[in-house]
Scaffold this motif. Structure first.
Motif, mmCIF file in Angstrom:
data_model
loop_
_atom_site.group_PDB
_atom_site.id
_atom_site.type_symbol
_atom_site.label_atom_id
_atom_site.label_comp_id
_atom_site.label_asym_id
_atom_site.label_seq_id
_atom_site.Cartn_x
_atom_site.Cartn_y
_atom_site.Cartn_z
ATOM 1 N N LEU A 1 0.818 -1.210 0.000
ATOM 2 C CA LEU A 1 0.000 0.000 0.000
ATOM 3 C C LEU A 1 0.852 1.260 0.000
ATOM 4 C CD1 LEU A 1 -2.928 -0.979 2.391
ATOM 5 C CD2 LEU A 1 -2.942 -0.794 -0.094
ATOM 6 N N PHE A 2 2.028 1.219 0.613
ATOM 7 C CA PHE A 2 2.920 2.370 0.594
ATOM 8 C C PHE A 2 3.346 2.686 -0.841
ATOM 9 C CE2 PHE A 2 7.092 4.378 0.660
ATOM 10 C CZ PHE A 2 6.928 5.383 1.595
ATOM 11 N N ALA A 3 3.685 1.658 -1.595
ATOM 12 C CA ALA A 3 4.090 1.872 -2.989
ATOM 13 C C ALA A 3 2.960 2.495 -3.793
ATOM 14 C CB ALA A 3 4.522 0.550 -3.604
ATOM 15 N N LEU A 4 1.736 2.039 -3.572
ATOM 16 C CA LEU A 4 0.592 2.556 -4.322
ATOM 17 C C LEU A 4 0.192 3.953 -3.850
ATOM 18 C CD1 LEU A 4 -1.500 -0.737 -4.314
ATOM 19 C CD2 LEU A 4 -0.465 0.312 -6.331
ATOM 20 N N GLU A 5 0.191 4.142 -2.538
ATOM 21 C CA GLU A 5 -0.326 5.390 -1.968
ATOM 22 C C GLU A 5 0.667 6.542 -2.074
ATOM 23 O OE1 GLU A 5 -2.447 6.811 2.226
ATOM 24 O OE2 GLU A 5 -1.051 5.121 2.215
ATOM 25 N N VAL A 6 1.944 6.270 -1.845
ATOM 26 C CA VAL A 6 2.927 7.346 -1.758
ATOM 27 C C VAL A 6 3.693 7.530 -3.062
ATOM 28 C CG1 VAL A 6 5.010 8.130 -0.558
ATOM 29 C CG2 VAL A 6 3.173 7.028 0.719
ATOM 30 N N VAL A 7 4.130 6.443 -3.682
ATOM 31 C CA VAL A 7 5.016 6.551 -4.850
ATOM 32 C C VAL A 7 4.220 6.642 -6.146
ATOM 33 C CG1 VAL A 7 6.857 5.425 -6.151
ATOM 34 C CG2 VAL A 7 6.899 5.406 -3.658
ATOM 35 N N LEU A 8 3.400 5.630 -6.438
ATOM 36 C CA LEU A 8 2.607 5.672 -7.663
ATOM 37 C C LEU A 8 1.431 6.626 -7.546
ATOM 38 C CD1 LEU A 8 2.546 1.926 -8.764
ATOM 39 C CD2 LEU A 8 4.172 3.719 -9.347
ATOM 40 N N PHE B 1 -4.254 3.497 -7.267
ATOM 41 C CA PHE B 1 -4.509 2.110 -6.875
ATOM 42 C C PHE B 1 -5.040 1.313 -8.061
ATOM 43 C CE2 PHE B 1 -4.590 4.519 -2.974
ATOM 44 C CZ PHE B 1 -3.977 3.690 -2.043
ATOM 45 N N ALA B 2 -4.406 1.483 -9.208
ATOM 46 C CA ALA B 2 -4.856 0.793 -10.412
ATOM 47 C C ALA B 2 -4.732 -0.720 -10.239
ATOM 48 C CB ALA B 2 -4.047 1.251 -11.621
ATOM 49 N N VAL B 3 -5.691 -1.448 -10.801
ATOM 50 C CA VAL B 3 -5.734 -2.904 -10.649
ATOM 51 C C VAL B 3 -4.526 -3.562 -11.308
ATOM 52 C CG1 VAL B 3 -7.053 -4.981 -11.204
ATOM 53 C CG2 VAL B 3 -8.245 -2.900 -10.486
ATOM 54 N N HIS B 4 -4.089 -3.044 -12.474
ATOM 55 C CA HIS B 4 -2.995 -3.689 -13.198
ATOM 56 C C HIS B 4 -1.690 -3.661 -12.408
ATOM 57 C CE1 HIS B 4 -0.755 -0.014 -14.268
ATOM 58 N NE2 HIS B 4 -1.927 0.561 -14.382
ATOM 59 N N ALA B 5 -1.549 -2.718 -11.472
ATOM 60 C CA ALA B 5 -0.329 -2.619 -10.676
ATOM 61 C C ALA B 5 -0.411 -3.401 -9.378
ATOM 62 C CB ALA B 5 -0.028 -1.155 -10.366
#
Length: 562
Positions: free
Chosen positions: A202-209, A212-216
């Motif tokens: 969740l850190f990668a999705l919330e902070v960096v990217l 919250f896309a499904v493909h990632a």
């Protein structure tokens, strides 16, 4: 004479080599397929997990050598018995070495961190600087090993991003694939650092990217789990902190107190962030005023840290010993308050002095100390309806960290996974929500986004702010030999009126010129010097700029919702 027929195994070996070569060619030219991509994500997760493990082991080994201690989890307690001059000069020596490394391997003498990873995800197709990243990892390792007061997670995140960048460059990954691989590396690094697979993903999705896309999601989870496995193979399935229980929890009645704690933590988080920026500005001013070489700046910061550590050795390193003491109620009220103030100053000196390290662990420590101090007051005022002071320390730890990082979801989960305490979720969530809401008003969204904003990189508001800065007018202009080129006489007329663009500028500078001049195109020139006339290279048409911007927005929207 008939030629000898190759054996079956020789033919098989040749076919295998040819197949691997063909597969690598396809991977480089056409990009990875779904299965290949997940396999690459797994490999990146394993590599990032080992990078986090080796970084942590390196800090431990360096602290054992520098401070002569066997148990680095108690380094600050043992440092109290060392000679004062050793405690004073060791961080300065580490800072001097850091300054030399950054001076030779970076153009600006600055340590790369999570903010640079966010910038790479937004504006560089998931790539970060590799040479500077490795130098920054070495600098942060030395900083933390010699007494710097910062965190190990930020450098590990950037080091993992260097790994994913290397892979992305080798397979010619496009923007979406490069960003997804970057998210995989970050997730694995965070999960390996904290033994927290859910929070890492969740850190990668919330902070960096920042989506919250499904493909990632699936490949990032795969990498995060791989990083956690690496951690657990070495340290076992244990939490970073062990909490003590002291009677039944009464936080249902205490929710107003946790709301107040959240607001206080939001102010503390803003104070921590602004203190770091103030220290950076003061250090930069003194560096210019005293004409000091930039490689001496970390040494000066290290000397100041050493002076603080003589009386307050709690500032040495990541501070998990003091954080654990706060979470278990082993500190008095005045100790928690004083240590929190001193830690903020020490972190500001370390990062402002460009010594290296991150802000995650320091924010956890400051939050736990703030929560404990508040808990003593709250339980003293309402002793009949209050739970333990340590519950406030736990909530404060999550609240300050969430506001500093701008990551309420992943930080809440990290707190749970660090402590193994899922029963106090309501208290932590209430405090985190209030601190994040207030902190985002006092500081530009988060510490990382504020760092980028100070460098003139606007990513806080979303793609509409930073996309224009990604396109150079030189690549979008119509040259004079274009079949629909701008009228040459009209271009020179606009140049004489001062309406033109330098070829090195971006659409970020071009769009305001279109709005002011109300012309369909703007001449693009190359400026040779004050005493030489500009060279006409072509013209940027307003319609071309708008089409490029709209296509970029559509691509971002498709990625974030795909």
């Amino acid at each position: 004479m008939q030629a000898e027929t190759p054996s079956y195994f020789r033919q098989l070996r040749r076919a295998t080599r040819q197949g691997l070569r063909d597969g690598w060619t396809v991977l480089r030219t056409r990009g990875p397929s779904q299965f290949q991509f997940w396999l690459i994500a797994l490999m990146i997760g394993i590599a990032a997990g080992f990078a986090a493990l080796l970084f942590r082991k390196g800090i431990t080994a360096l602290q054992q050598i520098a401070y002569g201690v066997e148990d680095v989890s108690r380094v600050h307690s043992l440092a109290e018995h060392l000679p004062w001059y050793w405690v004073l000069f060791l961080p300065a020596a580490g800072g001097l070495l850091v300054g030399v490394i950054l001076h030779h391997f970076t153009a600006d003498g600055r340590v790369r961190s999570v903010a640079d990873v966010i910038e790479g995800a937004a504006m560089s197709e998931g790539r970060v600087e590799q040479r500077e990243g490795l130098a920054s990892a070495a600098a942060s390792l030395i900083t933390l090993g010699t007494g710097g007061s910062s965190g190990r997670e930020g450098p590990v995140v950037h080091l993992a991003a260097v790994i994913s960048t290397w892979v992305s460059n080798r397979i010619n990954a496009n923007g979406i694939t490069g960003r997804d691989l970057l998210g995989c590396a970050v997730a694995a690094a965070v999960s390996a650092s904290f033994n927290a697979p859910i929070a890492g993903a969740l850190f990668a999705l919330e902070v960096v990217l920042r989506h919250f896309a499904v493909h990632a999601f699936a490949p990032i989870v795969i990498a995060s789990v791989a990083g956690t496995v690496i951690n657990r193979l070495e340290f076992g399935d244990v939490t970073e902190f062990v909490l003590t229980r002291s009677g039944a929890l009464a936080f249902y009645v205490e929710l107003p107190a946790f709301l107040i704690l959240g607001l206080i933590c939001g102010v503390v988080a803003a104070a921590l962030t602004r203190s770091i920026f103030l220290a950076e500005d003061v250090a930069a001013h003194l560096q210019v005023r005293l004409r000091l070489p930039r490689w001496l700046r970390p040494a000066g910061a290290g000397l100041m840290l050493g002076a603080i550590a003589i009386w307050f050795p709690h500032v040495i390193g990541v501070g998990y010993e003091t954080t654990s003491a706060a979470l278990t109620g082993q500190l008095l009220w005045h100790e928690a308050l004083v240590y929190a103030v001193i830690k903020v100053a020490a972190v500001a000196i370390t990062i402002g002095g460009r010594m290296g390290g991150g802000v995650f662990s320091p924010s956890l420590m400051v939050g736990a100390l703030t929560g404990l101090a508040f808990g003593y007051v709250a339980t003293a005022v309402f002793p009949d309806v209050s739970g333990a002071q340590t519950l406030y320390a736990l909530a404060g730890m999550g609240a300050v960290a969430a506001a500093v990082l701008g990551a309420p979801i992943s930080t809440t989960l990290i707190v749970f996974e660090l402590t193994g305490d899922w029963q106090t979720g309501l208290a932590v969530m209430v405090a985190v929500s209030m601190s994040t809401a207030l902190g985002s008003k006092l500081v530009r969204r988060s510490f990382f986004l504020s760092q980028l904003m100070r460098r003139g990189i606007q990513v806080a508001a979303g793609p509409q702010d930073y996309l224009l800065a990604m396109f150079q007018v030189r690549k979008l202009m119509r040259p004079p030999d274009h079949d629909r080129a701008a009228d040459r006489d009209r271009c020179w007329s606009l140049i004489e009126q001062g309406v033109y663009l330098d070829a090195t500028t971006t659409l970020e500078a071009a769009m305001p010129v279109f709005e002011r001049s109300l012309v369909p195109f703007i001449p693009v020139v190359s400026l040779k010097g004050d005493d030489q006339p500009p060279e006409l290279l072509g013209a940027l048409f307003h319609v071309d700029a708008l089409k490029t911007y709209n296509r970029a927005l559509a691509a971002i929207s498709e990625e974030e919702h795909g």
